[in-house]
Write a protein that holds these residues in place. Sequence first.
Motif, short mmCIF file in Angstrom:
data_model
loop_
_atom_site.label_atom_id
_atom_site.label_comp_id
_atom_site.label_asym_id
_atom_site.label_seq_id
_atom_site.Cartn_x
_atom_site.Cartn_y
_atom_site.Cartn_z
N ASP A 1 0.85 -1.20 0.00
CA ASP A 1 0.00 0.00 0.00
C ASP A 1 0.89 1.24 0.00
OD1 ASP A 1 -2.25 1.62 -0.03
OD2 ASP A 1 -3.33 0.30 1.35
N ILE A 2 0.27 2.36 -0.30
CA ILE A 2 1.03 3.62 -0.48
C ILE A 2 0.44 4.68 0.44
CG2 ILE A 2 1.59 5.46 -2.13
CD1 ILE A 2 1.35 3.36 -4.37
N ARG A 3 1.30 5.46 1.07
CA ARG A 3 0.85 6.61 1.82
C ARG A 3 1.49 7.87 1.24
NH1 ARG A 3 4.61 8.68 5.57
NH2 ARG A 3 6.34 7.27 6.02
N ILE A 4 0.87 9.00 1.53
CA ILE A 4 1.40 10.28 1.04
C ILE A 4 2.08 10.99 2.20
CG2 ILE A 4 0.84 12.53 0.04
CD1 ILE A 4 -1.59 11.17 -1.28
N GLN A 5 3.30 11.38 1.97
CA GLN A 5 4.05 12.14 2.99
C GLN A 5 4.26 13.55 2.43
OE1 GLN A 5 6.28 10.79 5.86
NE2 GLN A 5 6.44 12.99 6.30
N MET A 6 3.78 14.54 3.18
CA MET A 6 3.96 15.92 2.71
C MET A 6 5.36 16.43 3.05
SD MET A 6 1.25 16.59 1.10
CE MET A 6 1.92 18.17 0.57
N GLY A 7 5.97 17.11 2.11
CA GLY A 7 7.21 17.84 2.40
C GLY A 7 6.87 19.08 3.20
N ALA A 8 7.90 19.87 3.49
CA ALA A 8 7.65 21.08 4.28
C ALA A 8 8.23 22.32 3.60
CB ALA A 8 8.23 20.92 5.68
N GLY A 9 8.46 22.22 2.30
CA GLY A 9 8.89 23.40 1.55
C GLY A 9 10.39 23.55 1.39
N ALA A 10 11.16 22.50 1.69
CA ALA A 10 12.62 22.59 1.54
C ALA A 10 13.06 22.01 0.21
CB ALA A 10 13.30 21.85 2.68
N TYR A 11 13.75 22.80 -0.57
CA TYR A 11 14.28 22.35 -1.88
C TYR A 11 15.20 21.15 -1.69
CZ TYR A 11 17.40 22.73 -6.01
OH TYR A 11 18.16 22.50 -7.13
N ILE A 12 15.98 21.16 -0.63
CA ILE A 12 16.99 20.11 -0.45
C ILE A 12 16.34 18.73 -0.30
CG2 ILE A 12 17.16 20.33 2.08
CD1 ILE A 12 19.96 19.53 -0.48
N CYS A 13 15.07 18.68 0.09
CA CYS A 13 14.42 17.38 0.24
C CYS A 13 14.14 16.71 -1.10
CB CYS A 13 13.17 17.50 1.10
SG CYS A 13 13.59 17.74 2.83
N GLY A 14 14.43 17.39 -2.21
CA GLY A 14 14.40 16.72 -3.51
C GLY A 14 15.57 15.76 -3.65
N ASP A 15 16.63 15.99 -2.88
CA ASP A 15 17.72 15.01 -2.83
C ASP A 15 17.17 13.77 -2.13
OD1 ASP A 15 20.98 14.58 -2.58
OD2 ASP A 15 19.86 13.71 -0.89
N GLU A 16 17.38 12.61 -2.76
CA GLU A 16 16.69 11.41 -2.26
C GLU A 16 17.04 11.07 -0.82
OE1 GLU A 16 17.79 8.14 -4.75
OE2 GLU A 16 19.90 8.30 -4.22
N SER A 17 18.28 11.31 -0.41
CA SER A 17 18.64 10.92 0.96
C SER A 17 18.09 11.92 1.98
CB SER A 17 20.16 10.74 1.11
OG SER A 17 20.83 11.95 0.86
N ALA A 18 18.02 13.20 1.61
CA ALA A 18 17.38 14.18 2.49
C ALA A 18 15.88 13.88 2.57
CB ALA A 18 17.62 15.60 1.98
N LEU A 19 15.32 13.48 1.46
CA LEU A 19 13.90 13.11 1.40
C LEU A 19 13.62 11.94 2.35
CD1 LEU A 19 11.95 12.64 -1.92
CD2 LEU A 19 11.92 10.86 -0.21
N ILE A 20 14.53 10.97 2.34
CA ILE A 20 14.35 9.81 3.22
C ILE A 20 14.43 10.23 4.69
CG2 ILE A 20 15.48 7.67 3.99
CD1 ILE A 20 16.14 7.18 0.99
N GLU A 21 15.41 11.09 4.99
CA GLU A 21 15.50 11.61 6.37
C GLU A 21 14.19 12.28 6.77
OE1 GLU A 21 18.57 12.18 8.65
OE2 GLU A 21 18.91 10.28 7.65
N SER A 22 13.66 13.08 5.85
CA SER A 22 12.41 13.79 6.13
C SER A 22 11.26 12.81 6.36
CB SER A 22 12.12 14.74 4.96
OG SER A 22 10.84 15.29 5.08
N CYS A 23 11.22 11.74 5.55
CA CYS A 23 10.18 10.72 5.73
C CYS A 23 10.29 10.07 7.10
CB CYS A 23 10.30 9.62 4.67
SG CYS A 23 9.76 10.09 3.04
N GLU A 24 11.52 9.99 7.61
CA GLU A 24 11.72 9.38 8.93
C GLU A 24 11.41 10.35 10.06
OE1 GLU A 24 15.73 7.94 8.94
OE2 GLU A 24 15.31 6.31 7.55
N GLY A 25 10.99 11.56 9.68
CA GLY A 25 10.61 12.54 10.70
C GLY A 25 11.77 13.39 11.17
N LYS A 26 12.89 13.32 10.44
CA LYS A 26 14.06 14.10 10.85
C LYS A 26 14.20 15.32 9.96
CE LYS A 26 16.44 9.74 11.66
NZ LYS A 26 17.28 8.87 10.88
#
Length: 432
Positions: free
Chosen positions: A172-197
Amino acid sequence: EEIANPRALPKTDIAYVDQLVETNICKAGPVFFHNGNDFPELLKNCLDAGPEAVIGAITQAQLRGHGGAGFATGLKWKLCREAPGATKYVICNADEGEPGTFKDRVLLTRSPQAVLMGMVLAASVIGAREGIIYLRQEYIYLKAYLEQQLQLFREQRLLGNNILGHADFNFDIRIQMGAGAYICGDESALIESCEGKRGTPRVKPPYPVEQGYLGMPTCVNNVETLVAVTRVMQEGAEWYQSLGTEDSRGCRLMSVSGDCQRPGVYEIEWGTTLNQLLTLVGAEDPWAVQISGPSGECVAVDKGGERRFGYGDLSCNGSVMIFNRSRDLLGIVKHFMQFFVDESCGICTPCRSGNVDLRNKMERIIAGRGCQQDLDEMVSWGQLVRSTSRCGLGGTSPNPILTTLQQFPELYQAKLTEQSGVLLPSFDLEAA
Ligand code: NAI
Ligand code: SF4
């Protein structure tokens, strides 16, 4: 027809699509009008064929990631499939933050089911149980609509437990909202963000296919790549391979903005020249074209108009900004540098500090206080920032300066000569 409630969508999204229908030159066909009626059958066929066959088709098609770097999609999926891990994840990178880029938004609006289908196929190949769409904060208006599309998938048993009756396929798929940071387009920053960091890029390797979300093997693909996978599985690897060029197969979407009569989203085959695209969109006296947003390169049309889009030449992550001669190019460069200063996550010194220094140099030159040494230092500092930064932001942020210096040296030189050779100190002695 695939939009359940078109009135919920902004008119501009519809306008882009209407424009595309009028002007599409790509023989690949109208990407935005894929309906999902055949998706249960498509998925059934892929599941029957098995993961190796799906990887084989994508590999044969020579599909490369559409996020910008062009890593082979088949290889990424194969590595993720083979990586040891009790749980695996699929992430759709919908954090489309590069200025001037808006084609993923149109795909999410018009072909959301093709995006979801790409994610389900990835899950079936690598053995994932959970998927995440990381959606750019600015696209929050699409969230309810995408939730609706996910629900439609669940009702067709394309998501959930025992997908299409396969006892061992639960996803199944869930939607995780970003918070407006360009750097979260980098996949590893995106993953950190998904982890709540905090969204800070990780050092690579290890790549996400080995250690991604929650330390588990994770397949991160761009929105357009996922749609391309669906199309390859629908139309066949040979069809995709027949499009484009030797080193860049297939086609890609372009967000076109700036000084042209018909801005919008276009699909072109790799191998299309810059001049062909400019003609297509009715560019008015084009002078400079910014390829791939600020992180890409600035091309002088009279020098580079016959260059071809493709990984071997004009590699492009899907955006083209057109500037005519009335534009203040150096002012634009300064603006781009300010953007990188604002968006740097600040964890490594070359990027955190170097971009400020480069922005300051631009201000000095624009103000007519620069000298040749400033230009030389901009080149050497820019190369330093590019080569010593941790992630793609610092790896590309000096590009606006470096590429305009290379393509339009006369603009910089004119600013130096304005002061008739008088060299002023780079800082205010009294204030210091
Ligand atoms: P990268 O080359 O490090 O990686 C590209 C992809 O391939 C990633 O998914 C990475 O995990 C994977 N990969 C690379 N080497 C691998 C290996 N040995 N094993 C397994 N997987 C591997 O590039 P990066 O830093 O992820 O992205 C930089 C690119 O992003 C630039 O080329 C730039 O054009 C593009 N970009 C795109 C933007 C957009 O809005 N789409 C914005 C800014 C930059
Ligand atoms: Fe952060 Fe810039 Fe370093 Fe990337 S290059 S990790 S954005 S400081």
